[in-house]
Design a protein around this motif. Structure first.
Motif, PDB file in Angstrom:
ATOM      1  N   UNK A 154       4.736  -5.029 -11.283  1.00  0.00           N
ATOM      2  CA  UNK A 154       5.108  -3.735 -10.493  1.00  0.00           C
ATOM      3  C   UNK A 154       5.006  -3.597  -8.920  1.00  0.00           C
ATOM      4  N   UNK A 155       5.982  -3.585  -8.726  1.00  0.00           N
ATOM      5  CA  UNK A 155       6.496  -3.480  -6.992  1.00  0.00           C
ATOM      6  C   UNK A 155       5.794  -2.221  -6.488  1.00  0.00           C
ATOM      7  N   UNK A 156       4.881  -2.565  -5.372  1.00  0.00           N
ATOM      8  CA  UNK A 156       4.265  -1.218  -4.735  1.00  0.00           C
ATOM      9  C   UNK A 156       4.271  -1.454  -3.472  1.00  0.00           C
ATOM     10  N   UNK A 157       4.296  -0.492  -2.809  1.00  0.00           N
ATOM     11  CA  UNK A 157       3.945  -0.314  -1.096  1.00  0.00           C
ATOM     12  C   UNK A 157       2.873   0.609  -0.991  1.00  0.00           C
ATOM     13  N   UNK A 158       1.902   0.332  -0.134  1.00  0.00           N
ATOM     14  CA  UNK A 158       0.792   1.551   0.086  1.00  0.00           C
ATOM     15  C   UNK A 158       0.583   1.520   1.602  1.00  0.00           C
ATOM     16  N   UNK A 210      -8.405   0.551   5.861  1.00  0.00           N
ATOM     17  CA  UNK A 210      -7.176   0.472   6.456  1.00  0.00           C
ATOM     18  C   UNK A 210      -7.062   1.508   7.615  1.00  0.00           C
ATOM     19  N   UNK A 211      -6.560   1.049   8.739  1.00  0.00           N
ATOM     20  CA  UNK A 211      -6.372   2.085   9.844  1.00  0.00           C
ATOM     21  C   UNK A 211      -5.217   2.798   9.699  1.00  0.00           C
ATOM     22  N   UNK A 212      -5.175   3.800  10.367  1.00  0.00           N
ATOM     23  CA  UNK A 212      -3.958   4.980  10.270  1.00  0.00           C
ATOM     24  C   UNK A 212      -2.658   4.007  10.264  1.00  0.00           C
ATOM     25  N   UNK A 213      -1.809   4.346   9.465  1.00  0.00           N
ATOM     26  CA  UNK A 213      -0.532   3.419   9.337  1.00  0.00           C
ATOM     27  C   UNK A 213      -0.739   2.075   8.779  1.00  0.00           C
ATOM     28  N   UNK A 214      -1.822   1.730   8.526  1.00  0.00           N
ATOM     29  CA  UNK A 214      -2.048   0.425   7.665  1.00  0.00           C
ATOM     30  C   UNK A 214      -1.690   0.463   6.331  1.00  0.00           C
ATOM     31  N   UNK A 215      -1.391  -0.684   5.795  1.00  0.00           N
ATOM     32  CA  UNK A 215      -0.800  -0.615   4.229  1.00  0.00           C
ATOM     33  C   UNK A 215      -0.424  -1.803   3.914  1.00  0.00           C
ATOM     34  N   UNK A 233      -4.558   7.535   0.656  1.00  0.00           N
ATOM     35  CA  UNK A 233      -3.668   6.319   0.558  1.00  0.00           C
ATOM     36  C   UNK A 233      -2.586   6.637  -0.221  1.00  0.00           C
ATOM     37  N   UNK A 234      -1.218   6.460   0.307  1.00  0.00           N
ATOM     38  CA  UNK A 234       0.071   6.724  -0.145  1.00  0.00           C
ATOM     39  C   UNK A 234       0.263   5.649  -0.997  1.00  0.00           C
ATOM     40  N   UNK A 235       0.637   5.690  -2.372  1.00  0.00           N
ATOM     41  CA  UNK A 235       1.208   4.540  -3.163  1.00  0.00           C
ATOM     42  C   UNK A 235       2.581   4.703  -3.441  1.00  0.00           C
ATOM     43  N   UNK A 236       3.460   3.934  -3.338  1.00  0.00           N
ATOM     44  CA  UNK A 236       4.860   4.266  -3.625  1.00  0.00           C
ATOM     45  C   UNK A 236       5.131   3.174  -4.736  1.00  0.00           C
ATOM     46  N   UNK A 254      10.060   4.080  -5.949  1.00  0.00           N
ATOM     47  CA  UNK A 254      10.747   5.535  -5.172  1.00  0.00           C
ATOM     48  C   UNK A 254       9.959   6.628  -5.084  1.00  0.00           C
ATOM     49  N   UNK A 255       8.973   6.714  -6.041  1.00  0.00           N
ATOM     50  CA  UNK A 255       7.834   7.787  -6.096  1.00  0.00           C
ATOM     51  C   UNK A 255       6.742   7.482  -5.264  1.00  0.00           C
ATOM     52  N   UNK A 256       6.268   8.468  -4.495  1.00  0.00           N
ATOM     53  CA  UNK A 256       5.117   8.579  -3.807  1.00  0.00           C
ATOM     54  C   UNK A 256       3.809   9.220  -4.419  1.00  0.00           C
ATOM     55  N   UNK A 257       2.866   8.744  -4.555  1.00  0.00           N
ATOM     56  CA  UNK A 257       1.652   9.352  -4.984  1.00  0.00           C
ATOM     57  C   UNK A 257       0.349   9.423  -3.785  1.00  0.00           C
ATOM     58  N   UNK A 258      -0.213  10.406  -3.694  1.00  0.00           N
ATOM     59  CA  UNK A 258      -1.458  10.273  -2.486  1.00  0.00           C
ATOM     60  C   UNK A 258      -2.725  10.050  -3.525  1.00  0.00           C
TER      61      UNK A 258
END
Length: 116
Positions: free
Chosen positions: A90-94, A43-48, A67-70, A73-77
């Motif tokens: 489970x819905x996730x955004x990275x 992943x490049x910077x700002x990639x996800x 990588x930040x995993x959301x 609504x809770x973010x974990x690095x």
């Protein structure tokens, strides 16, 4: 044993990913694993990816960077050698919120229609 050198890994495009280059290390080949496949994601910077979910669980292992995993609504690095399991449905955004590339191993079961 099925040996695959890194130089032999094949690229793949993952749905709903951005700023990402994926390589399939193991899976979807004769003699390979029968219940999961392993990807190497860069992943490049700002990639996800996401937000989305899959009907099966997946495991992320950060090899370099962060990588930040959301989830909900809770973010974990996740940092080097941290790992997490994302449950089925489970819905996730990275997102790589750093200025450095992030590399991750991704372990995912085969979809039922692709199982060997």
């Amino acid at each position: 044993m099925l040996l695959k050198r890194f130089e032999e890994a094949t690229p793949y495009e993952a749905a709903n990913h951005f700023g990402c280059h994926g390589l399939r290390l193991q899976g979807f080949e004769d003699g390979g694993p029968t219940n999961q496949w392993v990807g190497f994601s860069q992943f490049l910077p700002n990639g996800g990816a996401g937000p989305d979910s899959t009907p099966f669980e997946k495991v992320y292992v950060v090899l370099e960077g962060e990588m930040t995993v959301e989830i909900a609504g809770t973010e974990t690095v996740l940092r080097k050698f941290d790992s997490c399991t994302i449950a089925a449905g489970e819905v996730r955004r990275i997102e790589n919120k750093s200025n450095h590339a992030c590399t991750m191993l991704v372990v995912i079961p085969y979809p039922p229609e692709a199982a060997t």
